[in-house]
Design a protein around this motif. Structure first.
Motif, PDB file in Angstrom:
ATOM      1  N   LEU A 218      80.977  40.530  66.100  1.00 59.73           N
ATOM      2  CA  LEU A 218      82.111  41.030  66.872  1.00 59.73           C
ATOM      3  C   LEU A 218      82.241  42.549  66.813  1.00 59.73           C
ATOM      4  O   LEU A 218      83.060  43.125  67.519  1.00 59.73           O
ATOM      5  CB  LEU A 218      83.412  40.391  66.360  1.00 59.73           C
ATOM      6  N   GLY A 219      81.431  43.178  65.958  1.00 59.67           N
ATOM      7  CA  GLY A 219      81.549  44.623  65.770  1.00 59.67           C
ATOM      8  C   GLY A 219      81.505  45.438  67.046  1.00 59.67           C
ATOM      9  O   GLY A 219      82.381  46.280  67.293  1.00 59.67           O
ATOM     10  N   PRO A 220      80.502  45.234  67.930  1.00 61.01           N
ATOM     11  CA  PRO A 220      80.424  46.062  69.139  1.00 61.01           C
ATOM     12  C   PRO A 220      81.651  45.971  70.021  1.00 61.01           C
ATOM     13  O   PRO A 220      82.172  46.986  70.493  1.00 61.01           O
ATOM     14  CB  PRO A 220      79.188  45.500  69.859  1.00 61.01           C
ATOM     15  N   ILE A 221      82.149  44.745  70.254  1.00 61.46           N
ATOM     16  CA  ILE A 221      83.296  44.623  71.145  1.00 61.46           C
ATOM     17  C   ILE A 221      84.565  45.162  70.481  1.00 61.46           C
ATOM     18  O   ILE A 221      85.464  45.688  71.135  1.00 61.46           O
ATOM     19  CB  ILE A 221      83.487  43.153  71.601  1.00 61.46           C
ATOM     20  N   LEU A 222      84.640  45.070  69.146  1.00 62.67           N
ATOM     21  CA  LEU A 222      85.786  45.645  68.447  1.00 62.67           C
ATOM     22  C   LEU A 222      85.776  47.169  68.527  1.00 62.67           C
ATOM     23  O   LEU A 222      86.826  47.802  68.666  1.00 62.67           O
ATOM     24  CB  LEU A 222      85.791  45.180  66.988  1.00 62.67           C
ATOM     25  N   VAL A 223      84.586  47.762  68.435  1.00 67.81           N
ATOM     26  CA  VAL A 223      84.489  49.218  68.582  1.00 67.81           C
ATOM     27  C   VAL A 223      84.891  49.642  69.987  1.00 67.81           C
ATOM     28  O   VAL A 223      85.634  50.615  70.176  1.00 67.81           O
ATOM     29  CB  VAL A 223      83.050  49.685  68.260  1.00 67.81           C
ATOM     30  N   ALA A 224      84.407  48.916  71.005  1.00 70.57           N
ATOM     31  CA  ALA A 224      84.781  49.242  72.379  1.00 70.57           C
ATOM     32  C   ALA A 224      86.285  49.067  72.590  1.00 70.57           C
ATOM     33  O   ALA A 224      86.935  49.864  73.282  1.00 70.57           O
ATOM     34  CB  ALA A 224      84.000  48.358  73.352  1.00 70.57           C
ATOM     35  N   LEU A 229      91.743  51.447  73.070  1.00 70.94           N
ATOM     36  CA  LEU A 229      93.080  51.602  72.519  1.00 70.94           C
ATOM     37  C   LEU A 229      93.389  53.071  72.227  1.00 70.94           C
ATOM     38  O   LEU A 229      94.502  53.554  72.473  1.00 70.94           O
ATOM     39  CB  LEU A 229      93.217  50.774  71.243  1.00 70.94           C
ATOM     40  N   LEU A 230      92.391  53.813  71.726  1.00 72.92           N
ATOM     41  CA  LEU A 230      92.591  55.238  71.473  1.00 72.92           C
ATOM     42  C   LEU A 230      92.878  55.992  72.765  1.00 72.92           C
ATOM     43  O   LEU A 230      93.714  56.905  72.803  1.00 72.92           O
ATOM     44  CB  LEU A 230      91.358  55.815  70.785  1.00 72.92           C
ATOM     45  N   ILE A 231      92.180  55.625  73.834  1.00 71.90           N
ATOM     46  CA  ILE A 231      92.441  56.261  75.126  1.00 71.90           C
ATOM     47  C   ILE A 231      93.862  55.967  75.576  1.00 71.90           C
ATOM     48  O   ILE A 231      94.582  56.847  76.080  1.00 71.90           O
ATOM     49  CB  ILE A 231      91.420  55.771  76.173  1.00 71.90           C
ATOM     50  N   LEU A 232      94.287  54.719  75.387  1.00 67.11           N
ATOM     51  CA  LEU A 232      95.657  54.353  75.765  1.00 67.11           C
ATOM     52  C   LEU A 232      96.691  55.136  74.971  1.00 67.11           C
ATOM     53  O   LEU A 232      97.686  55.629  75.522  1.00 67.11           O
ATOM     54  CB  LEU A 232      95.866  52.846  75.537  1.00 67.11           C
ATOM     55  N   ALA A 274      99.970  45.346  75.621  1.00 68.00           N
ATOM     56  CA  ALA A 274     101.295  44.959  75.138  1.00 68.00           C
ATOM     57  C   ALA A 274     101.802  45.944  74.092  1.00 68.00           C
ATOM     58  O   ALA A 274     102.987  46.328  74.097  1.00 68.00           O
ATOM     59  CB  ALA A 274     101.249  43.544  74.567  1.00 68.00           C
ATOM     60  N   PHE A 275     100.919  46.379  73.216  1.00 74.35           N
ATOM     61  CA  PHE A 275     101.301  47.382  72.223  1.00 74.35           C
ATOM     62  C   PHE A 275     101.697  48.697  72.877  1.00 74.35           C
ATOM     63  O   PHE A 275     102.712  49.309  72.516  1.00 74.35           O
ATOM     64  CB  PHE A 275     100.141  47.604  71.250  1.00 74.35           C
ATOM     65  N   ALA A 276     100.891  49.137  73.852  1.00 74.82           N
ATOM     66  CA  ALA A 276     101.186  50.410  74.517  1.00 74.82           C
ATOM     67  C   ALA A 276     102.502  50.347  75.287  1.00 74.82           C
ATOM     68  O   ALA A 276     103.271  51.318  75.310  1.00 74.82           O
ATOM     69  CB  ALA A 276     100.039  50.779  75.456  1.00 74.82           C
ATOM     70  N   LEU A 277     102.786  49.220  75.910  1.00 76.90           N
ATOM     71  CA  LEU A 277     104.038  49.093  76.660  1.00 76.90           C
ATOM     72  C   LEU A 277     105.258  49.161  75.753  1.00 76.90           C
ATOM     73  O   LEU A 277     106.304  49.699  76.116  1.00 76.90           O
ATOM     74  CB  LEU A 277     104.033  47.772  77.438  1.00 76.90           C
ATOM     75  N   SER A 278     105.116  48.612  74.560  1.00 69.57           N
ATOM     76  CA  SER A 278     106.246  48.626  73.633  1.00 69.57           C
ATOM     77  C   SER A 278     106.383  49.954  72.909  1.00 69.57           C
ATOM     78  O   SER A 278     107.470  50.299  72.436  1.00 69.57           O
ATOM     79  CB  SER A 278     106.093  47.497  72.609  1.00 69.57           C
ATOM     80  N   ALA A 279     105.292  50.723  72.855  1.00 72.54           N
ATOM     81  CA  ALA A 279     105.314  51.949  72.054  1.00 72.54           C
ATOM     82  C   ALA A 279     105.511  53.212  72.876  1.00 72.54           C
ATOM     83  O   ALA A 279     105.973  54.223  72.341  1.00 72.54           O
ATOM     84  CB  ALA A 279     104.015  52.068  71.251  1.00 72.54           C
ATOM     85  N   PHE A 280     105.190  53.191  74.179  1.00 73.08           N
ATOM     86  CA  PHE A 280     105.218  54.414  74.970  1.00 73.08           C
ATOM     87  C   PHE A 280     106.036  54.201  76.240  1.00 73.08           C
ATOM     88  O   PHE A 280     105.780  53.268  77.005  1.00 73.08           O
ATOM     89  CB  PHE A 280     103.799  54.854  75.338  1.00 73.08           C
TER      90      PHE A 280
END
Length: 465
Positions: A218-224, A229-232, A274-280
């Motif tokens: 799962l490493g590659p897809i987790l890195v992507a 998420l960082l871009i968001l 969902a995280f970005a909507l609740s945080a920003f």
């Protein structure tokens, strides 16, 4: 009775490309003249130099293809010419409405960017004689892609426009490095997945009919996902995050043929959003505009989406005619909202025709992927074609309220140098790969295995006496 087997060499189709190019230039010239006739009642004075310069540019690419890539796909360049030309026409039309003529207009600057994009595409065709050379730079491409994505976050370079920090300023110019990052990351994804697709596709366990990968894979897809998420979080750019993550998941699915990767990708990206909507608050405002763009509160905040929808509605089936509508009432009509601008004046029929051109462009890219004989080329062609198709979906989905607005540009058409340069490079890479796919293989030497892949689009004629 004897049987003679002769290989049938595919035609280069360069003459067909030339005819399509002349048709494409004719469409652009007709649109340019029609715009001025409807707007001012006169034929534009600069029609000869503009038409001549544009024709020379595309013919230069055509001649280079005859010389350096004779078997390249004959449809990609004409479609690019039409799309780029119609974008220039609409930008010129908006210049007329704002009395920006000559060197003061955006169309003049876009024509300069078009010239630079053509030059860059020609350089790619000259320098890159075999697309497989890019595989040597798999991890260098990864590093370059990450650097390009992080450049807007550097103090003094980054610039925030419309709430998203995806731009860098170099003197008087604004540049969006993420446009080139998608090319670098497509090269990296193709090189990486060619090496690891067997492990990613075979190992795992079945759950509810889906074969899920092992935790270590799962490493590659987790890195992507972490990159998206960082871009968001830091750049506040939903469009780029969706594009990069969607590109990786699509190429991962093509490499492994496992639908579980798509399911995992959708779950991870949904959690990030969902995280970005609740945080920003920035994302929440865009969602509110998407849910109800015609409410009083939304109109006071931004009437851009509402004006774009009203404009397309006023165009109806056949449009108001080039130069006869009012697309200038919409903010950023020449960049983010150039598709609604064209939709208003060309109508539903014209809008569908533009979408069909994009679909044919992407279909030719996928056909190239099916025909090329190496795994790296297949994945790279798929990734490049998908990036254009998915970006188009994000843009048109945003302006038609299918998804929230993202701020991405329409490939080949929107005002902006970075987008135009990057998409012409994508077109040049697809031309190079298609040349390899359609070019007949040399005679196989003694000792080559009989199960080697057959040349693409090469058939055999059996002559009987």
């Amino acid at each position: 009775m004897t049987t003679t087997v002769e290989p049938l060499v595919p035609r280069t189709r360069r003459n067909a490309e030339l005819l399509l190019l002349l048709l494409a230039v004719g469409i652009v010239l007709l649109a340019w003249v029609t715009t001025d006739l409807n707007r001012n009642g006169t034929v534009p004075a600069n029609v000869i130099p503009v038409a001549g310069g544009f024709t020379v540019l595309v013919l230069v690419v055509h001649l280079v293809l005859r010389w350096k890539a004779a078997y390249a796909d004959p449809v990609l360049l004409p479609i690019t010419t039409v799309l780029n030309g119609l974008g220039l026409v609409m930008i010129h039309r908006l210049d007329l409405a704002r009395a920006r003529l000559g060197t003061d207009g955006d169309a003049y600057r876009q024509l300069i960017w078009t010239t630079l994009a053509v030059v860059l595409a020609v350089v790619v065709l000259f320098v890159l004689r075999d697309h497989r050379l890019l595989r040597r730079y798999t991890y260098i491409s990864m590093a370059a892609g990450f650097v390009l994505l992080l450049l807007p976050l550097l103090p003094g370079f980054g610039r925030t426009i419309n709430g998203s920090q995806i731009w860098i300023s170099v003197g008087p110019l604004n540049f969006q490095p993420g446009e080139f990052a998608k090319i670098a990351l497509a090269v990296f994804f193709a090189g990486y997945l060619v090496q690891t697709r067997d492990v990613l596709s075979l190992a795992g366990r079945k759950v509810l009919g889906f074969t899920f990968p092992r935790g270590r894979d799962l490493g590659p897809i987790l890195v992507a996902w972490a990159l998206a998420l960082l871009i968001l979080v830091f750049q506040k750019d939903l469009g780029s995050a969706l594009l990069f993550f969607g590109l990786f998941v699509a190429m991962l699915y093509v490499a492994t043929e496992r639908t579980s990767w798509i399911a995992i990708g959708l779950i991870l990206f949904g959690a990030a959003v969902a995280f970005a909507l609740s945080a920003f608050s920035h994302f929440q405002k865009r969602v509110d505009l998407w849910l109800d763009p015609f409410s009083q509160e939304s109109l006071e905040r931004s009437n851009q989406l509402a004006n774009g929808l009203w404009g397309m509605a006023s165009g109806g089936l056949t449009g108001t005619g080039l130069g006869a509508g009012r697309p200038y009432l919409t903010s950023f009509a020449e960049s983010d909202f150039i598709f609604p601008s064209l939709g208003e004046e060309l109508g539903l029929f014209g809008s569908v025709a533009i979408i069909v051109l994009y679909l044919i462009f992407c279909q030719r890219g996928i056909r190239t992927a099916l025909g090329v004989r190496d795994g790296f080329g297949k994945l790279l062609a798929i990734g490049l074609a998908f990036s254009v198709a998915f970006q188009l979906f994000i843009v048109i989905g945003g302006v038609t309220r299918v998804i929230p607005l993202t701020g991405l540009t329409t490939p080949f058409m929107s005002l902006g140098g970075s987008s135009l340069l990057a998409n012409w490079v994508i077109m040049a890479l697809l031309l190079r790969i298609s040349d390899q796919a359609r070019r007949p293989m040399p005679d196989m030497p003694v000792g080559v295995a009989a199960d080697e892949p057959a040349p693409a689009e090469v058939t055999q004629v059996v002559k009987l006496p």
